[in-house]
Design an enzyme around this catalytic site. Structure first.
Site, PDB file in Angstrom:
ATOM      1  N   VAL A 110       9.005  -1.537   2.123  1.00  0.00           N
ATOM      2  CA  VAL A 110      10.116  -0.782   2.715  1.00  0.00           C
ATOM      3  C   VAL A 110      10.002  -0.871   4.234  1.00  0.00           C
ATOM      4  CG1 VAL A 110      11.309   1.431   2.800  1.00  0.00           C
ATOM      5  CG2 VAL A 110      10.102   0.733   0.712  1.00  0.00           C
ATOM      6  N   MET A 123       2.965  -0.147  -3.202  1.00  0.00           N
ATOM      7  CA  MET A 123       3.438  -1.131  -4.174  1.00  0.00           C
ATOM      8  C   MET A 123       2.552  -1.274  -5.416  1.00  0.00           C
ATOM      9  SD  MET A 123       4.754  -3.993  -1.388  1.00  0.00           S
ATOM     10  CE  MET A 123       5.632  -4.996  -2.578  1.00  0.00           C
ATOM     11  N   GLU A 124       1.570  -0.384  -5.580  1.00  0.00           N
ATOM     12  CA  GLU A 124       0.638  -0.555  -6.705  1.00  0.00           C
ATOM     13  C   GLU A 124       0.282   0.736  -7.457  1.00  0.00           C
ATOM     14  OE1 GLU A 124      -0.374  -1.616  -3.523  1.00  0.00           O
ATOM     15  OE2 GLU A 124       0.338  -3.673  -3.758  1.00  0.00           O
ATOM     16  N   ASP A 173       2.258   2.787   8.517  1.00  0.00           N
ATOM     17  CA  ASP A 173       3.580   2.653   9.146  1.00  0.00           C
ATOM     18  C   ASP A 173       4.482   3.741   8.585  1.00  0.00           C
ATOM     19  OD1 ASP A 173       5.276   1.401   6.743  1.00  0.00           O
ATOM     20  OD2 ASP A 173       3.311   0.470   6.723  1.00  0.00           O
ATOM     21  N   GLU A 221      -8.125  -4.664   2.919  1.00  0.00           N
ATOM     22  CA  GLU A 221      -8.355  -3.267   2.540  1.00  0.00           C
ATOM     23  C   GLU A 221      -9.709  -3.096   1.853  1.00  0.00           C
ATOM     24  OE1 GLU A 221      -3.666  -2.070   1.783  1.00  0.00           O
ATOM     25  OE2 GLU A 221      -4.787  -3.052   0.199  1.00  0.00           O
ATOM     26  N   GLY A 272       3.269   3.274   3.416  1.00  0.00           N
ATOM     27  CA  GLY A 272       4.226   3.705   4.420  1.00  0.00           C
ATOM     28  C   GLY A 272       4.444   5.210   4.291  1.00  0.00           C
TER      29      GLY A 272
END
Ligand code: ADE
Length: 243
Positions: A166, A187-188, A211, A11, A78
């Site tokens: 997920v 997640m961050e 996604d 990233e 996501g």
């Protein structure tokens, strides 16, 4: 000085490459986290690869809080919102830790540290990212279409974070049922948000959707990560620095 944070090397790579083109990068390792002192779009910045998850992101943000006056977090997420699809950009207006539950002491999702569940972003940095997102979407339209994605769109709204990748329809359906206005899950972001809110440091978060947080996520995520995530993150950050 601003810090630019991403969880994964994929990233951050195009941003690091662009910074390398503008001059020497000095690296410093603090508590195992590598900070890169660099110039990007003519501005002094600190680039940091946090690693995945809320703990890694919080540790990175805490180290940066001693060194910068603002933070921008970019990367993938996501899609949860009904029309938030791979290739789209979500600009966080507020962030929440969906796996934080200290009931009955505090209401569900409330961070005892900052006293709210939904942590608001800095309006100025966020407006800069939102403006850059429009340009990033049009710059990557052809490439996204070649990969089978639709017309990319920019969505401002709630981003939720937790220590979970997920990747089931049931998992994302449960998050949607509990937090119907959540646009994206990662997640961050909310961890950086909590550290910045506690430290009084402005921050903003932009996520490209890789996604739909369902059973296809384990296939869609690496494809997006390897083919689109880096240039997208670059355009968002450099675009925002130029605003
Ligand atoms: N980052 C990108 N896709 C994600 C997902 N499905 N869950 C959590 N974090 C993500």
């Amino acid at each position: 000085m601003l810090a630019i944070i991403a969880a994964l090397p994929e990233e951050l790579s195009a941003i690091v490459e662009a910074a390398r083109g503008e001059g020497e990068i000095r690296t410093e390792t603090v508590a195992g986290i590598t900070l890169m002192h660099a110039t990007l779009a003519g501005r002094q910045v600190l680039l940091a690869r946090s690693g995945v998850g809320k703990v890694a992101a919080a540790a990175t943000a805490a180290i940066l809080a001693e060194r910068v006056t603002g933070m921008i977090l970019v990367g993938t997420a996501g899609g949860l919102g009904p029309n938030v699809n791979p290739g789209d950009v979500v600009i966080a207006t507020e962030l929440l830790q969906h796996d934080l539950d200290a009931r009955p002491l505090w209401d569900r999702w409330v961070s005892p540290v900052v006293g709210v569940a939904r942590i608001p972003v800095d309006a100025y940095l966020t407006a800069a990212l939102a403006a850059a997102a429009v340009g990033a979407c049009s710059a990557h339209r052809a490439e996204l279409s070649a990969l089978g994605f639709g017309e990319p769109a920019v969505h401002p709204g709630l981003v939720i974070s937790g220590d979970l990748f997920v990747a089931t329809a049931e998992g994302s359906a449960q998050l949607r049922a509990e937090l119907p206005d959540a646009l994206a899950v990662e997640m961050e972001g909310a961890a950086v948000a909590q550290v910045c809110a506690a430290a009084g440091i402005p921050f903003a978060v932009a996520r490209t959707i890789s996604d739909r947080a369902d059973h296809n996520a384990t296939v869609d995520f690496p494809v997006f990560l390897n083919q689109v995530a880096a240039p997208y993150a670059h355009d968002l950050v450099v675009g925002a620095l130029k605003v």
